[in-house]
Design a protein around this motif. Structure first.
Motif, PDB file in Angstrom:
ATOM      1  N   ASP A   1       0.826  -1.204   0.000  1.00  0.00           N
ATOM      2  CA  ASP A   1       0.000   0.000   0.000  1.00  0.00           C
ATOM      3  C   ASP A   1       0.861   1.254   0.000  1.00  0.00           C
ATOM      4  O   ASP A   1       0.599   2.206  -0.750  1.00  0.00           O
ATOM      5  CB  ASP A   1      -0.925  -0.002   1.220  1.00  0.00           C
ATOM      6  CG  ASP A   1      -1.997  -1.088   1.130  1.00  0.00           C
ATOM      7  OD1 ASP A   1      -2.307  -1.502  -0.009  1.00  0.00           O
ATOM      8  OD2 ASP A   1      -2.501  -1.511   2.175  1.00  0.00           O
ATOM      9  N   ALA A   2       1.888   1.258   0.845  1.00  0.00           N
ATOM     10  CA  ALA A   2       2.746   2.436   0.953  1.00  0.00           C
ATOM     11  C   ALA A   2       3.512   2.671  -0.347  1.00  0.00           C
ATOM     12  O   ALA A   2       3.653   3.820  -0.800  1.00  0.00           O
ATOM     13  CB  ALA A   2       3.710   2.285   2.121  1.00  0.00           C
ATOM     14  N   GLU A   3       4.004   1.609  -0.959  1.00  0.00           N
ATOM     15  CA  GLU A   3       4.749   1.748  -2.213  1.00  0.00           C
ATOM     16  C   GLU A   3       3.842   2.245  -3.337  1.00  0.00           C
ATOM     17  O   GLU A   3       4.231   3.103  -4.138  1.00  0.00           O
ATOM     18  CB  GLU A   3       5.383   0.411  -2.590  1.00  0.00           C
ATOM     19  CG  GLU A   3       6.520  -0.007  -1.676  1.00  0.00           C
ATOM     20  CD  GLU A   3       6.992  -1.426  -1.956  1.00  0.00           C
ATOM     21  OE1 GLU A   3       8.161  -1.740  -1.635  1.00  0.00           O
ATOM     22  OE2 GLU A   3       6.208  -2.223  -2.511  1.00  0.00           O
ATOM     23  N   ALA A   4       2.620   1.730  -3.400  1.00  0.00           N
ATOM     24  CA  ALA A   4       1.680   2.162  -4.438  1.00  0.00           C
ATOM     25  C   ALA A   4       1.316   3.625  -4.265  1.00  0.00           C
ATOM     26  O   ALA A   4       1.214   4.378  -5.254  1.00  0.00           O
ATOM     27  CB  ALA A   4       0.425   1.288  -4.400  1.00  0.00           C
ATOM     28  N   LEU A   5       1.127   4.073  -3.022  1.00  0.00           N
ATOM     29  CA  LEU A   5       0.813   5.474  -2.765  1.00  0.00           C
ATOM     30  C   LEU A   5       1.969   6.376  -3.161  1.00  0.00           C
ATOM     31  O   LEU A   5       1.767   7.466  -3.727  1.00  0.00           O
ATOM     32  CB  LEU A   5       0.459   5.663  -1.292  1.00  0.00           C
ATOM     33  CG  LEU A   5       0.031   7.071  -0.866  1.00  0.00           C
ATOM     34  CD1 LEU A   5      -1.202   7.509  -1.642  1.00  0.00           C
ATOM     35  CD2 LEU A   5      -0.230   7.116   0.637  1.00  0.00           C
TER      36      LEU A   5
ATOM     37  N   ASN B   1       4.378  10.257  -7.174  1.00  0.00           N
ATOM     38  CA  ASN B   1       5.402  10.555  -8.190  1.00  0.00           C
ATOM     39  C   ASN B   1       4.766  10.758  -9.569  1.00  0.00           C
ATOM     40  O   ASN B   1       5.212  11.603 -10.359  1.00  0.00           O
ATOM     41  CB  ASN B   1       6.430   9.425  -8.249  1.00  0.00           C
ATOM     42  CG  ASN B   1       7.276   9.346  -7.000  1.00  0.00           C
ATOM     43  OD1 ASN B   1       7.430  10.340  -6.276  1.00  0.00           O
ATOM     44  ND2 ASN B   1       7.828   8.170  -6.723  1.00  0.00           N
ATOM     45  N   ILE B   2       3.725   9.966  -9.869  1.00  0.00           N
ATOM     46  CA  ILE B   2       3.039  10.115 -11.158  1.00  0.00           C
ATOM     47  C   ILE B   2       2.362  11.474 -11.248  1.00  0.00           C
ATOM     48  O   ILE B   2       2.431  12.170 -12.270  1.00  0.00           O
ATOM     49  CB  ILE B   2       2.012   8.979 -11.340  1.00  0.00           C
ATOM     50  CG1 ILE B   2       2.734   7.635 -11.500  1.00  0.00           C
ATOM     51  CG2 ILE B   2       1.118   9.233 -12.553  1.00  0.00           C
ATOM     52  CD1 ILE B   2       1.808   6.438 -11.493  1.00  0.00           C
ATOM     53  N   ILE B   3       1.707  11.885 -10.148  1.00  0.00           N
ATOM     54  CA  ILE B   3       1.035  13.199 -10.131  1.00  0.00           C
ATOM     55  C   ILE B   3       2.045  14.321 -10.309  1.00  0.00           C
ATOM     56  O   ILE B   3       1.834  15.264 -11.079  1.00  0.00           O
ATOM     57  CB  ILE B   3       0.253  13.373  -8.810  1.00  0.00           C
ATOM     58  CG1 ILE B   3      -0.881  12.360  -8.734  1.00  0.00           C
ATOM     59  CG2 ILE B   3      -0.270  14.795  -8.691  1.00  0.00           C
ATOM     60  CD1 ILE B   3      -1.620  12.371  -7.408  1.00  0.00           C
ATOM     61  N   GLN B   4       3.180  14.191  -9.616  1.00  0.00           N
ATOM     62  CA  GLN B   4       4.204  15.223  -9.728  1.00  0.00           C
ATOM     63  C   GLN B   4       4.773  15.279 -11.142  1.00  0.00           C
ATOM     64  O   GLN B   4       5.029  16.349 -11.691  1.00  0.00           O
ATOM     65  CB  GLN B   4       5.327  14.942  -8.721  1.00  0.00           C
ATOM     66  CG  GLN B   4       6.433  16.000  -8.731  1.00  0.00           C
ATOM     67  CD  GLN B   4       7.503  15.706  -7.690  1.00  0.00           C
ATOM     68  OE1 GLN B   4       7.475  14.657  -7.052  1.00  0.00           O
ATOM     69  NE2 GLN B   4       8.434  16.632  -7.507  1.00  0.00           N
ATOM     70  N   GLN B   5       4.956  14.110 -11.756  1.00  0.00           N
ATOM     71  CA  GLN B   5       5.504  14.069 -13.109  1.00  0.00           C
ATOM     72  C   GLN B   5       4.529  14.655 -14.130  1.00  0.00           C
ATOM     73  O   GLN B   5       4.934  15.373 -15.047  1.00  0.00           O
ATOM     74  CB  GLN B   5       5.826  12.618 -13.472  1.00  0.00           C
ATOM     75  CG  GLN B   5       6.341  12.417 -14.893  1.00  0.00           C
ATOM     76  CD  GLN B   5       6.662  10.968 -15.175  1.00  0.00           C
ATOM     77  OE1 GLN B   5       7.308  10.305 -14.385  1.00  0.00           O
ATOM     78  NE2 GLN B   5       6.186  10.475 -16.303  1.00  0.00           N
TER      79      GLN B   5
ATOM     80  N   ASP C   1       4.559  19.558  -6.912  1.00  0.00           N
ATOM     81  CA  ASP C   1       4.880  18.682  -5.797  1.00  0.00           C
ATOM     82  C   ASP C   1       3.586  18.239  -5.119  1.00  0.00           C
ATOM     83  O   ASP C   1       2.758  19.088  -4.734  1.00  0.00           O
ATOM     84  CB  ASP C   1       5.769  19.413  -4.791  1.00  0.00           C
ATOM     85  CG  ASP C   1       6.324  18.469  -3.737  1.00  0.00           C
ATOM     86  OD1 ASP C   1       5.797  17.336  -3.637  1.00  0.00           O
ATOM     87  OD2 ASP C   1       7.253  18.866  -3.011  1.00  0.00           O
ATOM     88  N   PRO C   2       3.339  16.929  -4.956  1.00  0.00           N
ATOM     89  CA  PRO C   2       2.117  16.466  -4.290  1.00  0.00           C
ATOM     90  C   PRO C   2       1.946  17.058  -2.899  1.00  0.00           C
ATOM     91  O   PRO C   2       0.820  17.221  -2.431  1.00  0.00           O
ATOM     92  CB  PRO C   2       2.312  14.946  -4.225  1.00  0.00           C
ATOM     93  CG  PRO C   2       3.234  14.640  -5.356  1.00  0.00           C
ATOM     94  CD  PRO C   2       4.150  15.813  -5.453  1.00  0.00           C
ATOM     95  N   ALA C   3       3.057  17.360  -2.235  1.00  0.00           N
ATOM     96  CA  ALA C   3       2.954  17.956  -0.905  1.00  0.00           C
ATOM     97  C   ALA C   3       2.269  19.311  -0.970  1.00  0.00           C
ATOM     98  O   ALA C   3       1.505  19.690  -0.076  1.00  0.00           O
ATOM     99  CB  ALA C   3       4.343  18.085  -0.279  1.00  0.00           C
ATOM    100  N   GLU C   4       2.539  20.084  -2.056  1.00  0.00           N
ATOM    101  CA  GLU C   4       1.895  21.390  -2.211  1.00  0.00           C
ATOM    102  C   GLU C   4       0.394  21.225  -2.427  1.00  0.00           C
ATOM    103  O   GLU C   4      -0.407  22.010  -1.924  1.00  0.00           O
ATOM    104  CB  GLU C   4       2.522  22.137  -3.385  1.00  0.00           C
ATOM    105  CG  GLU C   4       3.993  22.492  -3.172  1.00  0.00           C
ATOM    106  CD  GLU C   4       4.562  23.249  -4.352  1.00  0.00           C
ATOM    107  OE1 GLU C   4       3.766  23.600  -5.255  1.00  0.00           O
ATOM    108  OE2 GLU C   4       5.775  23.507  -4.369  1.00  0.00           O
TER     109      GLU C   4
END
Length: 492
Positions: free
Chosen positions: A458-462, A467-471, A476-479
């Motif tokens: 689960d953690a790896e998939a998240l 990373n896909i969203i950021q790419q 940055d997903p955090a933003e």
């Protein structure tokens, strides 16, 4: 010390069905190719013995299943970075993948395998003890598996020019909430019996081992037991597994008997010659009575016959070797074996035709592929249990400096990933197409699709999704998470 054991069942703590012990012993004999000699009557009417010629299908089937289930490409990981680093070091130190490949074969052949991690106090390393089906026996079990058991380890020494066998019995039991390991040592000059109980360290054997060790705080037994997928139909109340060929014993015998007879027919040519008694030499006993004709004791092709005529003193009645019939019979038995083991038709062949490749197995969505997946599920649970045991035993072990060998968190089974996909046995393209269509239909979350295709936790998939969203968005997903949180605050 006044205690003597002939078999493991003589111990007061152990109560195993004797039929189960005999079944396991028989599995090991067949796996090792130990068959009794064949008795036959030669041309002199004498009883003779010869070696049994066989196809060791118990070993071949176990070797095939082992190679299908596990290989060097299997990926094992833990979500927690600290735990993952520790486990990778332990597995690398113990050469786990290589040993797993080696021990899976006898496990499939005989029905069981147990592994117990322990800490070498001299080196501070976690080591593995492996026990095959004839060296591990359950004491208690429930619906979750075996909770208490005994492992048996053997050592051979030479004392006063005699071979002596030492057997260490290691009992794993629960007393209230404490986990107790008890060690007992036995000595015997007979390989077939366990022997007399002697103190630990007797003649330098197993020195430094404590008679009793108590561990608190464990969530499960230290040992981990692996058995082939399926139910033990030989003893319905036994938690022990059965070999993948145990329910095909009759078929294995038919294959071996047909192969043995075929080999003997080729060797002897099954030549049959009738010889007139006028041409034979006869032996005589001390009273002068004529005994049977004299033939080569290793030949069974001649048959004497009284002939009154002057012709046909020797007549060859040999028939052609029945090659096609034997090959057809053996292949028919192979088909029966494939059915009993739930393998695809054509998995085995005795006529020189190639066995199905892994790619063919995948493309046909065959029975072998589904059977292999059932075995993978058992191995996956076994590896996850072993990882938990390693981390728990390491977290309770104090090193010389006073610190713990492992101080991180103990993961759950859901936080451990075992990826059996080596690019051969599973079609990544088919899985990708399936999950892509399901994602477009809106019935599968993106993280589940990533997990299904690449077998991640689960953690790896998240993390992959972030990373896909950021790419894709160059953000940055955090933003995004921060902006979403700020928006929720404003709305409130």
């Amino acid at each position: 010390m006044g205690e003597r054991l002939t078999t493991i069942n003589d111990h007061p703590k152990v109560n195993i069905n004797p039929d189960e012990l005999e079944r396991i012993s028989q599995d090991f004999r067949e796996y090792a190719g130990k068959y009794p000699k064949v008795k036959y009557i030669n041309s002199n009417n004498d009883s003779c013995n010869r070696d049994y010629c066989f196809l060791n299908m118990r070993k071949l089937t176990a070797e095939m299943m082992s190679s299908l289930v596990f290989n060097e490409q299997v990926e094992i990981s833990v979500d927690n970075a600290v735990a993952n680093e520790f486990i990778q070091h332990v597995f690398e130190h113990n050469d786990f993948k290589k040993n797993m490949i080696r021990y899976l074969e006898p496990m499939f052949a005989t029905g069981g395998l147990a592994v117990r991690p322990y800490v070498d106090t001299d080196t501070g390393e976690v080591e593995f003890s492996w026990a095959l089906a004839n060296a591990f026996f359950p004491l208690r079990h429930n619906s979750g598996g075996i909770t208490e058991g005994v492992m048996m380890f053997s050592t051979v020494k030479t004392e006063n020019k005699k071979t002596v066998y030492y057997t260490l019995l290691e009992f794993h039991e629960w007393k209230d909430k404490e986990y107790v390991i008890t060690n007992e040592l036995y000595r015997s000059e007979d390989k077939t019996v366990i022997g007399d109980k002697v103190p630990l360290g007797y003649n330098g054997v197993y020195e430094g081992i404590e008679p009793d060790t108590v561990i608190q705080g464990l969530s499960k037994p230290i040992f981990n037991y692996l058995k082939p997928s399926g139910f033990n139909n030989f003893s319905t109340d036994s938690p022990l597994g059965v070999g993948i060929c145990d329910n095909s014993a009759t078929t294995l015998k038919q294959i071996n008997d047909a192969y043995d007879q075929f080999n003997w027919e080729i060797k002897m040519g099954q030549r049959s010659v009738i010889v007139s008694d006028h041409l034979l030499n006869y032996s005589f006993d001390e009273q002068g009575n004529r005994r049977g004709p004299v033939f080569d004791p290793d030949v069974n092709i001649y048959r004497p016959m009284r002939m009154d005529g002057d012709t046909d003193f020797v007549k060859d009645i040999t028939h052609d070797i029945r090659t096609e019939q034997y090959i057809a019979a053996i292949n028919q038995f192979f088909k029966t074996l494939e059915m009993q083991m739930q393998l695809s038709v054509g998995t085995f062949s005795f006529d020189g035709q190639s066995v199905k490749t892994a790619t063919e197995i995948v493309s046909e969505n065959s029975l072998t592929y589904r059977t292999r997946n059932m075995q993978c599920n058992e191995v996956e649970k076994f590896i996850k249990g072993l990882i938990v045991s390693v981390l728990e035993i390491a977290s309770f072990t104090t090193l010389g400096g006073g610190g713990k060998l492992y101080t991180g968190e103990i993961p759950t089974f859901e936080q451990i990933s075992v990826d059996f996909d080596d690019g051969i046995f599973e079609s990544a393209e088919q899985k990708l197409e399936f999950y892509s269509n399901a994602k477009m239909a809106g019935i599968v979350p993106t993280t589940e699709a990533i997990k299904g295709v690449f077998k991640l936790t689960d953690a790896e998939a998240l993390e992959w999704l972030k990373n896909i969203i950021q790419q894709d968005t160059m953000v940055d997903p955090a933003e995004i998470e921060q902006q979403s949180a700020e928006k929720e605050v404003e709305e409130e």
